[in-house]
Write a protein that holds these residues in place. Structure first.
Motif, short mmCIF file in Angstrom:
data_model
loop_
_atom_site.label_atom_id
_atom_site.label_comp_id
_atom_site.label_asym_id
_atom_site.label_seq_id
_atom_site.Cartn_x
_atom_site.Cartn_y
_atom_site.Cartn_z
N ARG A 1 -6.43 7.08 7.72
CA ARG A 1 -5.90 5.87 8.36
C ARG A 1 -4.24 5.48 7.97
NH1 ARG A 1 -6.40 5.11 12.11
NH2 ARG A 1 -4.14 5.09 12.48
N SER A 2 -3.98 5.58 6.80
CA SER A 2 -2.52 5.14 6.32
C SER A 2 -1.68 6.11 6.32
CB SER A 2 -2.91 4.77 4.70
OG SER A 2 -3.25 5.99 3.94
N VAL B 1 0.73 -1.20 0.03
CA VAL B 1 0.11 0.07 0.21
C VAL B 1 0.99 1.21 0.12
CG1 VAL B 1 -1.78 1.43 1.30
CG2 VAL B 1 -2.09 -1.13 0.98
N CYS C 1 -6.35 9.94 2.93
CA CYS C 1 -6.76 8.85 3.63
C CYS C 1 -5.87 8.80 5.05
CB CYS C 1 -6.29 7.68 2.89
SG CYS C 1 -5.94 6.10 4.01
N ILE D 1 -5.01 5.07 -7.39
CA ILE D 1 -5.53 3.92 -7.88
C ILE D 1 -6.69 4.58 -9.13
CG2 ILE D 1 -7.36 2.12 -7.61
CD1 ILE D 1 -5.02 2.09 -5.72
N SER E 1 -10.68 3.98 4.81
CA SER E 1 -11.06 5.25 4.40
C SER E 1 -12.17 5.48 3.20
CB SER E 1 -9.86 6.45 3.94
OG SER E 1 -9.69 6.33 2.71
N ARG E 2 -12.17 4.79 2.60
CA ARG E 2 -13.05 4.71 1.26
C ARG E 2 -14.55 4.38 1.81
NH1 ARG E 2 -9.79 3.22 -4.00
NH2 ARG E 2 -7.91 4.87 -3.60
N TYR F 1 -3.40 7.39 -3.33
CA TYR F 1 -2.39 6.43 -4.02
C TYR F 1 -2.56 6.14 -5.40
CZ TYR F 1 -1.53 5.97 0.98
OH TYR F 1 -1.05 6.04 2.06
N ARG G 1 -2.60 -3.58 -6.87
CA ARG G 1 -3.23 -2.44 -7.08
C ARG G 1 -3.26 -1.83 -8.22
NH1 ARG G 1 -3.48 1.44 -2.21
NH2 ARG G 1 -1.10 1.49 -2.42
N HIS H 1 1.05 -0.06 7.62
CA HIS H 1 1.00 1.54 7.24
C HIS H 1 1.89 2.37 8.12
CE1 HIS H 1 -3.45 0.94 5.94
NE2 HIS H 1 -2.56 0.54 5.12
N VAL I 1 -14.91 -1.48 3.10
CA VAL I 1 -13.77 -1.53 2.30
C VAL I 1 -12.73 -0.55 3.25
CG1 VAL I 1 -14.55 0.31 0.89
CG2 VAL I 1 -12.50 -0.61 0.53
N GLY I 2 -11.59 -1.28 3.21
CA GLY I 2 -10.36 -0.70 3.76
C GLY I 2 -10.34 0.23 5.03
N HIS J 1 -11.53 -0.90 -4.36
CA HIS J 1 -9.97 -1.02 -4.14
C HIS J 1 -9.57 -0.41 -5.38
CE1 HIS J 1 -10.08 -2.98 -0.02
NE2 HIS J 1 -11.21 -3.43 -0.63
N GLN K 1 -3.50 -4.94 8.00
CA GLN K 1 -2.40 -4.24 7.32
C GLN K 1 -2.19 -2.71 7.78
OE1 GLN K 1 -5.16 -5.29 6.14
NE2 GLN K 1 -5.83 -4.71 4.17
FE1 CFM Z 1 -6.14 4.29 2.60
FE2 CFM Z 1 -6.02 3.27 0.35
FE3 CFM Z 1 -8.22 2.73 2.00
FE4 CFM Z 1 -5.87 1.75 2.47
FE5 CFM Z 1 -6.13 -0.23 1.35
FE6 CFM Z 1 -6.39 0.89 -1.09
FE7 CFM Z 1 -8.47 0.84 0.63
MO1 CFM Z 1 -7.67 -1.42 -0.64
S1 CFM Z 1 -4.56 3.41 1.79
S2 CFM Z 1 -7.19 2.78 3.79
S3 CFM Z 1 -4.88 -0.17 2.95
S4 CFM Z 1 -7.46 4.67 0.83
S5 CFM Z 1 -5.49 -0.74 -0.80
S6 CFM Z 1 -5.61 2.94 -1.83
S7 CFM Z 1 -8.46 0.59 -1.62
S8 CFM Z 1 -8.10 -1.14 1.34
S9 CFM Z 1 -9.86 2.02 1.50
#
Ligand code: CFM
Length: 543
Positions: A275-276, A68, A273, A229, A357-358, A227, A94, A196, A354-355, A493, A192
């Motif tokens: 979180r990351s 990531v 984002c 995507i 933040s999204r 990132y 990704r 981060h 999902v993840g 994602h 994961q």
């Molecule tokens: Fe941040 Fe992401 Fe996300 Fe993420 Fe992810 Fe992602 Fe995600 Mo998949 S860094 S937290 S660890 S926005 S790879 S680009 S889509 S889970 S919501």
């Protein structure tokens, strides 16, 4: 129309789901499933271990660090130290895009390569340091990159290879190549998310602050937690440039190591984002005095709001005017698309799991389509991503979170330079700026909706059976099971094959894709095999 009234109550659904679990599991899961009340945000259990045996959506620490955060940087040679099975996953899966420009014969874009030390039984028994040393040397001889990064997989931590000693040694030996390592063994932490944090720490220690070049431009900022995507970062860069704002580094979509090295030369960090990458934002502020605030470029309204916030921060009248002009211009197409599509999407239901933040950000796009988010949750976020950073002091550290190093950061004796005076910061916060803050997902979700952390496959099926959402947002692991239930799944994602979805043009792309998905008639024709041939069921023997 109050759609909540017509839908089954979230409390009842939660109770029904929990009923099936053994008592101990039910007790644990009940804390991660809460019925939302934006007025009195309830506490959510998050960032804890998944119950063994439950099918989770989560990935591992190595995935968060190598895949990531570091994966999208094109000119670092990223070597996975481990057996080749882990190496396979070091091949970026990704859809990060990058623009290496005119790379020429000596160009630097290593993203399409997959570097692994290919550890064998012998290395597991007698140690893999020599093999790692040889791999770093080989990568250096072939590519002469500016930087080489090493990522530990599970066996490396188990046998105790000192990857940091090896990278230190090689960095000294080369002199013109930054070599550093990440102890991001897959088992560290509960998901994961640990990866981060480890990635943030090492980028901060080994990369940020090494350069001293400020890019040309009056308003220079970094975009953290984007990132690229499906080309999102390209779209945002286009937009920012159009406004006259210079983007130094994006962490880490479409990025290069030089931009990271110069990150401390910018005047503002904005965070997509949280979180990351929130750790890097905090550490840069402490060491160099660059303020950060949270933005969201998913959704046209959120994009406009974020651009205005950036312009107001710099406080220049010309910039503020130019931003307004850009917003007005770009919003014309957005409005036309929304006016056409919204009558077909209004009142429909979405769910997002999902993840980190999204699941929050994309609710804005659904709102713009008149769609309701009935249930949402993250895979690996922490309580602050749900409830807001105000709960940070109350989050209890456990054995897993204590595993991850917290760097102690002090203002740099020569390079700390607050970008705004205390008085200027005060004026901005009176205007509503929340620096170093994030309000989380739950403040923006309706009352009576369901928030589920680290959702299990079983819980997901139950939610779908109960609410029949018009679209379900998750990833590839869920996609085909959900579609066999007759519900279209949008991968948030990878974006499936779509995107960009960020910014104004991205919003238009998303409206069209969702319109096509929720209005296709084909979903009613899906006839999964288990409808005719139900699965065998069994019960626990109690006698
Ligand atoms: Fe941040 Fe992401 Fe996300 Fe993420 Fe992810 Fe992602 Fe995600 Mo998949 S860094 S937290 S660890 S926005 S790879 S680009 S889509 S889970 S919501």
């Amino acid at each position: 129309m109050n759609m909540t009234m017509q839908l089954p109550s979230a409390e009842a659904v939660k109770a029904e789901i929990l009923e099936k679990y053994p008592a101990k599991v039910a007790k644990k899961r009940s804390k991660s499933m809460v019925v939302n009340d934006p007025g009195a945000i309830p506490q959510v259990q998050a960032n804890v271990r998944t119950v063994p045996g439950i099918i989770t959506q989560r990935g591992c620490c190595y995935a968060g660090c190598k895949g990531v955060v570091l994966g999208p940087t094109r000119d670092i040679v990223n070597i996975t130290h481990g057996p080749i099975g882990c190496g396979f996953y070091s091949w970026l899966t990704r859809r990060n895009q990058t623009n290496p420009g005119d790379v020429g014969p000596n160009g630097e874009n290593f993203m399409m390569y997959c570097f692994s030390t290919d550890m064998q039984d012998e290395n597991i028994v007698f140690g893999g340091a020599n093999k790692l040393r040889a791999a770093i040397q080989e990568a250096y001889d072939i590519f002469h990159p500016k930087a080489i990064a090493v990522f530990a997989t599970c066996p490396v931590g188990l046998i105790g290879d000192d990857i940091h000693a090896v990278t230190r040694e090689m960095k000294e030996k080369f002199g013109d190549c930054n070599v550093f390592a990440f102890s991001c063994e897959g088992y560290k932490g509960v998901s994961q998310s640990a990866g981060h944090h480890i990635a943030n720490n090492q980028i901060f220690k080994h990369v940020i602050g090494r350069g001293h070049t400020r890019p040309e431009g009056k308003y220079v900022m970094n975009l953290l937690g984007e990132y690229n995507i499906g080309g999102d970062a390209f779209e945002l860069e286009r937009l920012l440039n159009k406004c006259g704002i210079t983007l130094n580094a994006t962490f880490s979509g479409n990025s290069s190591i030089v931009a990271f090295e110069n990150a401390h030369m910018a005047d503002l960090n904005v965070v997509m984002c949280h979180r990351s990458i929130n750790y890097v934002a905090d550490m840069i502020e402490k060491k160099y005095g660059i303020p950060w605030f949270k933005v969201n470029f998913i959704g046209a309204e959120a994009t406009a709001k974020s651009l205005r916030k950036i312009a107001q921060y710099f406080g220049d009248k010309d910039l503020i005017e130019r931003v307004e002009k850009v917003i007005a211009e770009e919003c014309e197409t957005v409005k036309a698309a929304a006016d056409e599509i919204r009558p077909r999407t209004e009142g429909k239901l979405a769910m997002l799991f999902v993840g980190g933040s999204r699941a929050h950000h994309y609710q804005d796009l659904f709102r713009e389509l008149g769609m309701k988010t009935m249930a949402a949750g993250y895979e690996f976020a922490h309580r602050d991503d749900y409830e807001g950073r105000r709960v940070l002091p109350t989050i209890q550290a456990d054995a897993d979170s204590r595993n991850i190093e917290e760097l102690h950061v002090e203002p740099d004796p020569s390079e700390y330079q607050p970008r705004k005076t205390d008085a200027e910061m005060q004026v901005l916060s009176n205007e509503g700026y929340e620096f170093n803050d994030y309000n989380g997902m739950m403040t923006e979700m309706e009352k009576g909706t369901l928030v589920v952390d680290d959702i299990s496959h079983y819980e997901m099926e139950k939610l779908i059976e109960t609410y029949h959402p018009n679209v379900f947002c998750a990833g590839i692991k869920e996609k085909y099971c959900v579609q066999k239930m007759g519900v279209p799944l949008k991968q948030l994602h990878s974006y499936d094959y779509g995107g960009p979805y960020a910014g104004f043009r991205g919003a238009v792309n998303f409206y069209h894709d969702i319109d096509r998905m929720v209005n296709a008639k084909v979903w009613k024709l899906v006839h999964p095999p288990w409808k005719d041939d139900p699965q065998i069921t069994a019960e626990y023997e109690t006698a």
